[in-house]
Design a protein around this motif. Structure first.
Motif, PDB file in Angstrom:
ATOM      1  N   UNK A 135     -22.265  33.293  23.742  1.00 56.90           N
ATOM      2  CA  UNK A 135     -22.454  33.892  25.063  1.00 56.90           C
ATOM      3  C   UNK A 135     -22.366  35.407  24.968  1.00 56.90           C
ATOM      4  N   UNK A 136     -23.185  36.077  25.772  1.00 55.98           N
ATOM      5  CA  UNK A 136     -23.170  37.536  25.788  1.00 55.98           C
ATOM      6  C   UNK A 136     -22.163  38.086  26.798  1.00 55.98           C
ATOM      7  N   UNK A 137     -22.092  37.434  27.962  1.00 49.06           N
ATOM      8  CA  UNK A 137     -21.267  37.970  29.039  1.00 49.06           C
ATOM      9  C   UNK A 137     -19.783  37.765  28.780  1.00 49.06           C
ATOM     10  N   UNK A 138     -18.971  38.706  29.293  1.00 46.75           N
ATOM     11  CA  UNK A 138     -17.516  38.607  29.182  1.00 46.75           C
ATOM     12  C   UNK A 138     -16.962  37.747  30.313  1.00 46.75           C
ATOM     13  N   UNK A 139     -15.786  37.189  30.074  1.00 45.37           N
ATOM     14  CA  UNK A 139     -15.081  36.477  31.130  1.00 45.37           C
ATOM     15  C   UNK A 139     -15.462  35.025  31.305  1.00 45.37           C
ATOM     16  N   UNK A 140     -16.319  34.507  30.426  1.00 46.19           N
ATOM     17  CA  UNK A 140     -16.764  33.124  30.590  1.00 46.19           C
ATOM     18  C   UNK A 140     -16.118  32.158  29.605  1.00 46.19           C
ATOM     19  N   UNK A 141     -15.299  32.675  28.688  1.00 46.75           N
ATOM     20  CA  UNK A 141     -14.787  31.837  27.601  1.00 46.75           C
ATOM     21  C   UNK A 141     -13.996  30.637  28.103  1.00 46.75           C
ATOM     22  N   UNK A 142     -13.048  30.861  29.008  1.00 45.96           N
ATOM     23  CA  UNK A 142     -12.221  29.759  29.511  1.00 45.96           C
ATOM     24  C   UNK A 142     -13.089  28.723  30.221  1.00 45.96           C
ATOM     25  N   UNK A 143     -14.041  29.193  31.011  1.00 41.91           N
ATOM     26  CA  UNK A 143     -14.943  28.300  31.729  1.00 41.91           C
ATOM     27  C   UNK A 143     -15.721  27.419  30.748  1.00 41.91           C
ATOM     28  N   UNK A 144     -16.226  28.017  29.681  1.00 44.52           N
ATOM     29  CA  UNK A 144     -17.018  27.261  28.708  1.00 44.52           C
ATOM     30  C   UNK A 144     -16.167  26.226  27.983  1.00 44.52           C
ATOM     31  N   UNK A 145     -14.927  26.583  27.686  1.00 47.15           N
ATOM     32  CA  UNK A 145     -14.039  25.602  27.049  1.00 47.15           C
ATOM     33  C   UNK A 145     -13.692  24.473  28.011  1.00 47.15           C
ATOM     34  N   UNK A 146     -13.523  24.792  29.271  1.00 45.59           N
ATOM     35  CA  UNK A 146     -13.199  23.767  30.267  1.00 45.59           C
ATOM     36  C   UNK A 146     -14.305  22.716  30.380  1.00 45.59           C
ATOM     37  N   UNK A 147     -15.563  23.126  30.183  1.00 39.65           N
ATOM     38  CA  UNK A 147     -16.649  22.158  30.346  1.00 39.65           C
ATOM     39  C   UNK A 147     -17.036  21.484  29.028  1.00 39.65           C
ATOM     40  N   UNK A 148     -16.296  21.820  27.951  1.00 42.88           N
ATOM     41  CA  UNK A 148     -16.514  21.058  26.733  1.00 42.88           C
ATOM     42  C   UNK A 148     -16.743  21.831  25.454  1.00 42.88           C
ATOM     43  N   UNK A 149     -16.929  23.151  25.513  1.00 42.84           N
ATOM     44  CA  UNK A 149     -17.165  23.898  24.271  1.00 42.84           C
ATOM     45  C   UNK A 149     -15.927  23.843  23.390  1.00 42.84           C
ATOM     46  N   UNK A 150     -16.123  23.538  22.101  1.00 50.83           N
ATOM     47  CA  UNK A 150     -14.999  23.503  21.165  1.00 50.83           C
ATOM     48  C   UNK A 150     -14.646  24.902  20.678  1.00 50.83           C
ATOM     49  N   UNK A 151     -15.653  25.771  20.569  1.00 51.20           N
ATOM     50  CA  UNK A 151     -15.435  27.172  20.184  1.00 51.20           C
ATOM     51  C   UNK A 151     -16.388  28.045  20.982  1.00 51.20           C
ATOM     52  N   UNK A 152     -16.007  29.303  21.190  1.00 53.55           N
ATOM     53  CA  UNK A 152     -16.859  30.267  21.891  1.00 53.55           C
ATOM     54  C   UNK A 152     -17.020  31.491  21.007  1.00 53.55           C
ATOM     55  N   UNK A 153     -18.262  31.909  20.814  1.00 55.12           N
ATOM     56  CA  UNK A 153     -18.588  33.047  19.957  1.00 55.12           C
ATOM     57  C   UNK A 153     -19.365  34.063  20.787  1.00 55.12           C
ATOM     58  N   UNK A 154     -19.033  35.344  20.629  1.00 50.70           N
ATOM     59  CA  UNK A 154     -19.744  36.394  21.351  1.00 50.70           C
ATOM     60  C   UNK A 154     -21.112  36.630  20.702  1.00 50.70           C
ATOM     61  N   UNK A 155     -22.151  36.770  21.544  1.00 50.92           N
ATOM     62  CA  UNK A 155     -23.498  37.067  21.050  1.00 50.92           C
ATOM     63  C   UNK A 155     -23.569  38.556  20.716  1.00 50.92           C
ATOM     64  N   UNK A 156     -23.170  38.874  19.496  1.00 46.23           N
ATOM     65  CA  UNK A 156     -23.139  40.255  19.005  1.00 46.23           C
ATOM     66  C   UNK A 156     -23.407  40.197  17.505  1.00 46.23           C
ATOM     67  N   UNK A 157     -23.511  41.365  16.884  1.00 44.33           N
ATOM     68  CA  UNK A 157     -23.752  41.403  15.439  1.00 44.33           C
ATOM     69  C   UNK A 157     -22.753  40.522  14.711  1.00 44.33           C
ATOM     70  N   UNK A 158     -23.273  39.677  13.825  1.00 39.85           N
ATOM     71  CA  UNK A 158     -22.402  38.823  13.028  1.00 39.85           C
ATOM     72  C   UNK A 158     -22.119  37.458  13.617  1.00 39.85           C
ATOM     73  N   UNK A 159     -22.763  37.120  14.745  1.00 40.27           N
ATOM     74  CA  UNK A 159     -22.438  35.828  15.369  1.00 40.27           C
ATOM     75  C   UNK A 159     -22.849  34.641  14.495  1.00 40.27           C
ATOM     76  N   UNK A 160     -23.965  34.763  13.764  1.00 40.48           N
ATOM     77  CA  UNK A 160     -24.408  33.658  12.917  1.00 40.48           C
ATOM     78  C   UNK A 160     -23.418  33.422  11.769  1.00 40.48           C
ATOM     79  N   UNK A 161     -22.862  34.509  11.218  1.00 36.43           N
ATOM     80  CA  UNK A 161     -21.848  34.370  10.173  1.00 36.43           C
ATOM     81  C   UNK A 161     -20.602  33.692  10.722  1.00 36.43           C
ATOM     82  N   UNK A 162     -20.247  34.014  11.965  1.00 37.22           N
ATOM     83  CA  UNK A 162     -19.088  33.367  12.590  1.00 37.22           C
ATOM     84  C   UNK A 162     -19.340  31.866  12.767  1.00 37.22           C
TER      85      UNK A 162
END
Length: 321
Positions: free
Chosen positions: A169-196
């Motif tokens: 995800x690119x936007x800030x402040x959504x991490x908790x929301x994404x985990x609540x609906x089922x995401x196991x991990x949240x990664x910021x859409x920024x340089x290095x996201x594919x390596x993460x």
């Protein structure tokens, strides 16, 4: 009746709410609309940038849920029945007439607002996972644009199919929301996201990447794939239509597949009922569409502006004033 009208192909700024004639319902199912989904095709069509390009004035709206007022004999529908429908136009109104083949019963478990949300995004992602990506339980799924309507439905359905989900995800402040609906991990859409992503998958990479973004994210999405991984192209919300060198597909043993649900239905109309039946099973197992923003019909322009600006987490719907 009242309806939202696009008066010029200039986006939400050219939208008004006014009285329009009743729809011609001869041979069609006439629906008293209770809720209308707000989706990107509605936004694009208001700019004249969608594959369907009606001349103004016209009433937009592709996702509706409501109650049958009248139906053709032999259609299988009757007055008073709760239904959802796919309508290329006309859904942002008090009433809409839709071909019986595009009308489906609403599961008892869902409200009208939830039912209006169980259409384009959820149908697209069920089609993408079950038919195009052949998703298997236990696989790693990476979802780009995870906080929007497509992304949130993708998270829920990937989990329903038994996958592990990494939300990007690119936007800030959504991490908790994404985990609540089922995401196991949240990664910021920024340089290095594919390596993460590779770190989170023990160096293997993603079995499936869902990409509704395109643009600059596409190359990294290819890099994030594991051997025999599948990159599912949903759209190009990022603006640019990327390209790929096919030697990368060959030597890395990966697949890049499209999931254009509306276009597929034109060739395989029976897939609508099949996909809806699969979604109903997910609903009965506990899935609920995420209605996170509600607007009165008179505020349709505001809803589309918020969608365009990325201010909507999950799904937005219009309800009758």
């Amino acid at each position: 009746m009242r309806a939202v009208v696009v008066t010029d192909l200039a986006g939400p700024s050219a939208i008004v709410v006014r009285e329009v004639p009743e729809p011609d319902s001869a041979g069609l199912v006439l629906i008293d609309v209770k809720a209308s989904g707000v989706c990107f095709p509605d936004l694009l069509i208001s700019y004249g940038k969608y594959q369907i390009r009606p001349e103004p004035p016209f009433v937009p709206g592709t996702e509706v849920a409501g109650v049958v007022i009248g139906a053709p004999e032999g259609s299988g529908f009757e007055p008073g029945q709760r239904v959802l429908a796919v309508s290329s136009l006309g859904g942002y109104a008090e009433r809409v007439a839709v071909h019986p083949n595009l009308v489906l019963p609403i599961p008892d478990e869902l409200s009208f607002e939830e039912a209006a949300s169980l259409i384009i995004n959820y149908q697209t992602m069920e089609f993408a996972f079950a038919r195009r990506a052949r998703l298997q339980p236990g696989e790693n799924v990476v979802i780009l644009g995870a906080a929007g309507g497509v992304g949130t439905s993708a998270i829920q359905l990937a989990k329903a199919h038994g996958a592990r989900v990494i939300a990007v995800v690119r936007r800030d402040g959504a991490d908790d929301f994404l985990r609540e609906i089922g995401a196991d991990d949240v990664v910021r859409l920024a340089d290095g996201w594919a390596a993460r992503v590779r770190e989170l998958t023990d160096g293997r990479g993603a079995d499936v990447v869902v990409d509704p973004v395109g643009g600059d994210a596409f190359d990294d999405a290819v890099r994030a794939l594991a051997p025999e991984g599948r990159l599912v192209v949903i759209g190009f919300a990022g603006g640019g239509i990327p390209s790929v060198k096919v030697n990368r597909v060959l030597f890395r043993n990966i697949s890049i597949v499209g999931a254009a649900w509306g276009e597929f239905l034109r060739h395989e109309p029976s897939a609508l009922a099949e996909t809806h039946a699969a979604l109903v099973e997910h609903v009965r197992a506990g899935l609920r569409p995420l209605v996170k923003a509600r607007y009165p019909l008179s505020s349709a322009a505001e809803a589309l502006v918020d969608l365009e600006a990325g201010r909507v987490l999950g799904k937005a719907v219009l309800v009758q004033d």
